[in-house]
Design a protein around this motif. Structure first.
Motif, PDB file in Angstrom:
ATOM      1  N   PRO A 382       0.806  -1.233   0.000  1.00 36.66           N
ATOM      2  CA  PRO A 382       0.000   0.000   0.000  1.00 36.66           C
ATOM      3  C   PRO A 382       0.833   1.273   0.000  1.00 36.66           C
ATOM      4  CG  PRO A 382      -0.123  -1.134   2.126  1.00 36.66           C
ATOM      5  CD  PRO A 382       0.548  -2.071   1.175  1.00 36.66           C
ATOM      6  N   ALA A 383       2.000   1.252   0.623  1.00 39.50           N
ATOM      7  CA  ALA A 383       2.832   2.453   0.647  1.00 39.50           C
ATOM      8  C   ALA A 383       3.304   2.807  -0.762  1.00 39.50           C
ATOM      9  CB  ALA A 383       4.023   2.232   1.578  1.00 39.50           C
ATOM     10  N   ARG A 384       3.706   1.792  -1.517  1.00 42.04           N
ATOM     11  CA  ARG A 384       4.157   2.054  -2.891  1.00 42.04           C
ATOM     12  C   ARG A 384       2.993   2.533  -3.758  1.00 42.04           C
ATOM     13  NH1 ARG A 384       6.162  -2.143  -7.444  1.00 42.04           N
ATOM     14  NH2 ARG A 384       7.148  -0.649  -8.869  1.00 42.04           N
ATOM     15  N   ARG A 385       1.813   1.943  -3.560  1.00 44.16           N
ATOM     16  CA  ARG A 385       0.649   2.389  -4.326  1.00 44.16           C
ATOM     17  C   ARG A 385       0.331   3.850  -4.022  1.00 44.16           C
ATOM     18  NH1 ARG A 385      -1.953  -2.000  -2.435  1.00 44.16           N
ATOM     19  NH2 ARG A 385      -3.667  -0.738  -1.580  1.00 44.16           N
ATOM     20  N   ALA A 386       0.437   4.246  -2.782  1.00 52.81           N
ATOM     21  CA  ALA A 386       0.148   5.631  -2.408  1.00 52.81           C
ATOM     22  C   ALA A 386       1.140   6.589  -3.060  1.00 52.81           C
ATOM     23  CB  ALA A 386       0.182   5.777  -0.887  1.00 52.81           C
ATOM     24  N   THR A 387       2.405   6.191  -3.118  1.00 54.98           N
ATOM     25  CA  THR A 387       3.417   7.025  -3.769  1.00 54.98           C
ATOM     26  C   THR A 387       3.131   7.150  -5.262  1.00 54.98           C
ATOM     27  OG1 THR A 387       5.096   6.385  -2.151  1.00 54.98           O
ATOM     28  CG2 THR A 387       5.880   7.248  -4.259  1.00 54.98           C
ATOM     29  N   LEU A 388       2.782   6.032  -5.891  1.00 54.64           N
ATOM     30  CA  LEU A 388       2.468   6.060  -7.319  1.00 54.64           C
ATOM     31  C   LEU A 388       1.203   6.866  -7.587  1.00 54.64           C
ATOM     32  CD1 LEU A 388       3.200   2.348  -8.346  1.00 54.64           C
ATOM     33  CD2 LEU A 388       4.568   4.367  -8.898  1.00 54.64           C
ATOM     34  N   ALA A 389       0.228   6.806  -6.690  1.00 52.97           N
ATOM     35  CA  ALA A 389      -1.021   7.551  -6.876  1.00 52.97           C
ATOM     36  C   ALA A 389      -0.755   9.051  -6.922  1.00 52.97           C
ATOM     37  CB  ALA A 389      -2.002   7.218  -5.759  1.00 52.97           C
ATOM     38  N   ALA A 390       0.028   9.542  -5.986  1.00 52.99           N
ATOM     39  CA  ALA A 390       0.365  10.969  -5.973  1.00 52.99           C
ATOM     40  C   ALA A 390       1.182  11.337  -7.203  1.00 52.99           C
ATOM     41  CB  ALA A 390       1.128  11.311  -4.700  1.00 52.99           C
ATOM     42  N   GLY A 391       2.119  10.473  -7.586  1.00 46.85           N
ATOM     43  CA  GLY A 391       2.924  10.725  -8.778  1.00 46.85           C
ATOM     44  C   GLY A 391       2.094  10.706 -10.043  1.00 46.85           C
ATOM     45  N   ALA A 392       1.080   9.844 -10.080  1.00 46.32           N
ATOM     46  CA  ALA A 392       0.215   9.760 -11.253  1.00 46.32           C
ATOM     47  C   ALA A 392      -0.515  11.072 -11.487  1.00 46.32           C
ATOM     48  CB  ALA A 392      -0.789   8.620 -11.069  1.00 46.32           C
ATOM     49  N   ARG A 393      -1.077  11.636 -10.417  1.00 48.33           N
ATOM     50  CA  ARG A 393      -1.801  12.906 -10.560  1.00 48.33           C
ATOM     51  C   ARG A 393      -0.858  14.015 -11.017  1.00 48.33           C
ATOM     52  NH1 ARG A 393      -6.342  15.622 -11.933  1.00 48.33           N
ATOM     53  NH2 ARG A 393      -6.405  17.659 -10.917  1.00 48.33           N
ATOM     54  N   ARG A 394       0.304  14.101 -10.424  1.00 45.14           N
ATOM     55  CA  ARG A 394       1.248  15.150 -10.809  1.00 45.14           C
ATOM     56  C   ARG A 394       1.683  14.992 -12.266  1.00 45.14           C
ATOM     57  NH1 ARG A 394       2.983  14.595  -5.247  1.00 45.14           N
ATOM     58  NH2 ARG A 394       4.419  12.914  -5.836  1.00 45.14           N
ATOM     59  N   HIS A 395       1.874  13.743 -12.686  1.00 39.95           N
ATOM     60  CA  HIS A 395       2.256  13.485 -14.083  1.00 39.95           C
ATOM     61  C   HIS A 395       1.142  13.912 -15.032  1.00 39.95           C
ATOM     62  CE1 HIS A 395       4.249  11.570 -17.454  1.00 39.95           C
ATOM     63  NE2 HIS A 395       3.243  10.732 -17.639  1.00 39.95           N
ATOM     64  N   ALA A 396      -0.111  13.627 -14.671  1.00 41.23           N
ATOM     65  CA  ALA A 396      -1.241  13.947 -15.541  1.00 41.23           C
ATOM     66  C   ALA A 396      -1.487  15.440 -15.657  1.00 41.23           C
ATOM     67  CB  ALA A 396      -2.504  13.258 -15.014  1.00 41.23           C
ATOM     68  N   LEU A 397      -1.106  16.196 -14.640  1.00 44.58           N
ATOM     69  CA  LEU A 397      -1.335  17.640 -14.676  1.00 44.58           C
ATOM     70  C   LEU A 397      -0.600  18.318 -15.822  1.00 44.58           C
ATOM     71  CD1 LEU A 397      -1.262  18.560 -10.865  1.00 44.58           C
ATOM     72  CD2 LEU A 397      -3.238  18.593 -12.412  1.00 44.58           C
ATOM     73  N   ARG A 398       0.381  17.643 -16.401  1.00 44.17           N
ATOM     74  CA  ARG A 398       1.118  18.212 -17.531  1.00 44.17           C
ATOM     75  C   ARG A 398       0.432  17.914 -18.863  1.00 44.17           C
ATOM     76  NH1 ARG A 398       5.684  15.973 -14.590  1.00 44.17           N
ATOM     77  NH2 ARG A 398       5.926  14.325 -16.155  1.00 44.17           N
ATOM     78  N   MET A 399      -0.722  17.245 -18.812  1.00 41.15           N
ATOM     79  CA  MET A 399      -1.351  16.781 -20.052  1.00 41.15           C
ATOM     80  C   MET A 399      -2.747  17.367 -20.256  1.00 41.15           C
ATOM     81  SD  MET A 399      -0.144  12.771 -20.268  1.00 41.15           S
ATOM     82  CE  MET A 399      -0.642  12.254 -18.623  1.00 41.15           C
ATOM     83  N   GLY A 400      -2.921  18.655 -20.015  1.00 39.14           N
ATOM     84  CA  GLY A 400      -4.216  19.288 -20.241  1.00 39.14           C
ATOM     85  C   GLY A 400      -4.462  19.544 -21.726  1.00 39.14           C
ATOM     86  N   TRP A 401      -5.738  19.707 -22.108  1.00 38.65           N
ATOM     87  CA  TRP A 401      -6.086  19.933 -23.509  1.00 38.65           C
ATOM     88  C   TRP A 401      -5.669  21.320 -24.002  1.00 38.65           C
ATOM     89  CZ3 TRP A 401      -6.623  16.671 -27.117  1.00 38.65           C
ATOM     90  CH2 TRP A 401      -7.207  15.424 -26.899  1.00 38.65           C
ATOM     91  N   ASP A 402      -5.538  22.288 -23.094  1.00 33.98           N
ATOM     92  CA  ASP A 402      -5.150  23.633 -23.525  1.00 33.98           C
ATOM     93  C   ASP A 402      -3.801  23.611 -24.235  1.00 33.98           C
ATOM     94  OD1 ASP A 402      -7.451  24.643 -22.518  1.00 33.98           O
ATOM     95  OD2 ASP A 402      -6.571  25.451 -20.683  1.00 33.98           O
ATOM     96  N   ALA A 403      -2.845  22.897 -23.653  1.00 38.15           N
ATOM     97  CA  ALA A 403      -1.516  22.825 -24.264  1.00 38.15           C
ATOM     98  C   ALA A 403      -1.583  22.120 -25.611  1.00 38.15           C
ATOM     99  CB  ALA A 403      -0.549  22.102 -23.330  1.00 38.15           C
TER     100      ALA A 403
END
Length: 432
Positions: A382-403
């Protein structure tokens, strides 16, 4: 708005529900890009084939975005492989619709998938505007990674794709790997190939909380499961997409069997989507689960609208994408935007969308034992999943449709520069 783009999507409409039939990531792509372009001042008209007498001639998808339904062949009974025979009718309908428009009404034609590229080829020539084409998938790439029971793409598509590649003033690839495939497999001019990563609707797809710590994400996951009547105490792995050999959901069913044989906990696999190509695909997958003794660990649910799909992503511990080929993989981007880690095959665009070890894990190949190891280890940590979950959101924030829309607008301008200007004026014949 004084800037307009004609988008062509022959075989599937951005109004269709993704995840069943021929509707998938391309529908999301066309709709998301069109909305973002309109927000930035470029009006978009999307031409697609009418598939029902109940469909109106024109539908407003969003302010500045219209979807026009074109008559081309019977409404019912045609699948994607039948549509080459209707391209002449579709082209005539597009040209007829725009016949009353003044010269220069569109700044570009942007076609999606090779069928639309064939139509766009003629429309762009008739209107004397650049043709910009996005392949989405390529027959040569797909044929190199066919799944069991999957049929190779026909020669007609191969030829059609090659024609569109050489006719287009600009080709849009979702990743650098796709750009390389266009050059290496289709002999595309590298100067006309542009990489524009698709976007994610970051308002629709989100974690449901402003905090990315383990406790906040777990609370959000519990809320989503309660809303969807999913078990709170079990591990859930989610597959979202069309049920077809190319997407390889059978790998996940076989993975469950491997976990059971190994004596490891077996998660609940939720399959969200409908059949594509084979109308019995869901029943066939259920039959495989029964034969392997894991039918009790597989739940099927129909394809969901985008806002509902986001809840399913938030409810899952992991989203799994064992695809045999993906030009980009919008599902992976959407899941990560919801702060749900993704386990995916390391093929195509998934190698770019899923940051291995940051927002998910890439698996080499489709061996169910490898998948059982990767998924089983993550569910046990679960600790690794939690780290990946936070990283996933941060990674996705660079992929908005505006850009994506800003980058695409630049491609339209570059395509206009590539298009040859009008030839010298031909003197008229002398009168007598």
């Amino acid at each position: 708005m004084d800037r307009r783009v004609a988008m062509l999507s022959v075989h599937t409409s951005p109004l269709d529900q993704p995840g069943t039939g021929d509707a998938g990531g391309m529908n999301v792509y066309v709709a998301g890009l069109a909305r973002a372009l309109a927000d930035q001042g470029t009006e978009v008209e999307i031409f697609t084939r009418r598939t029902s007498a109940r469909q109106p001639e024109c539908v407003e998808l969003a302010p500045g975005v219209q979807v026009r339904h074109v008559e081309a062949g019977p409404y019912e009974g045609l699948d994607k492989n039948d549509l080459p025979g209707q391209l002449c009718a579709f082209t005539a309908g597009v040209l007829r619709t725009a016949a009353s428009r003044p010269r220069g009404w569109y700044r570009a034609v942007h076609s999606h998938y090779w069928l639309a590229g064939q139509v766009g080829w003629l429309a762009a020539d008739r209107w004397d505007v650049p043709l910009v084409h996005t392949m989405h998938t390529m027959a040569k790439v797909k044929n190199a990674s066919l799944g069991p029971g999957d049929n190779p793409e026909p020669t007609g598509r191969l030829i059609g794709e090659e024609q569109v590649v050489h006719a287009a003033d600009a080709l849009v690839a979702s990743t650098a790997e796709e750009a390389a495939d266009l050059v290496d497999l289709y002999d595309a001019d590298p100067d006309r190939v542009h990489v524009v990563a698709p976007g994610v609707d970051l308002e629709t797809f989100g974690p449901g909380t402003d905090r990315l710590d383990a406790a906040s994400l777990a609370a959000g996951r519990a809320r989503a499961r309660t809303d969807l009547a999913l078990p709170l105490a079990e591990h859930i792995v989610l597959f979202a997409g069309r049920v077809q050999p190319l997407k390889a959901p059978d790998v996940l069913v076989r993975m469950l069997a491997e976990l059971r044989v190994a004596g490891r906990p077996v998660p609940l696999l939720v399959v969200v989507g409908g059949p594509s190509g084979n109308p019995d695909a869901v029943d066939d997958l259920a039959r495989v689960a029964t034969e392997l003794g894991v039918r009790d660990r597989v739940r099927f649910t129909p394809a969901q609208p985008q806002r509902d799909l986001a809840r399913w992503f938030r409810a899952a511990d992991l989203v799994a994408m064992p695809s045999r080929s993906e030009s980009f993989g919008l599902v992976a981007a959407e899941a990560q935007a919801c702060a749900t880690p993704v386990v995916a095959t390391g093929v195509g665009g998934l190698r770019t969308v899923v940051a291995d070890g940051v927002g998910g894990v890439l698996v080499r190949g489709h061996d169910p034992r490898l998948w059982a190891g990767a998924v089983g280890d993550l569910l046990a940590d679960p600790a690794r999943r939690a780290t990946l979950a936070a990283g996933a959101r941060r990674h996705a924030l660079r992929m908005g449709w505006d850009a994506a829309a800003e980058a695409m607008a630049k491609v339209y301008e570059l395509a206009a520069q590539c298009r040859p200007g009008p030839g010298p004026e031909v003197p008229s014949a002398p009168t007598r």
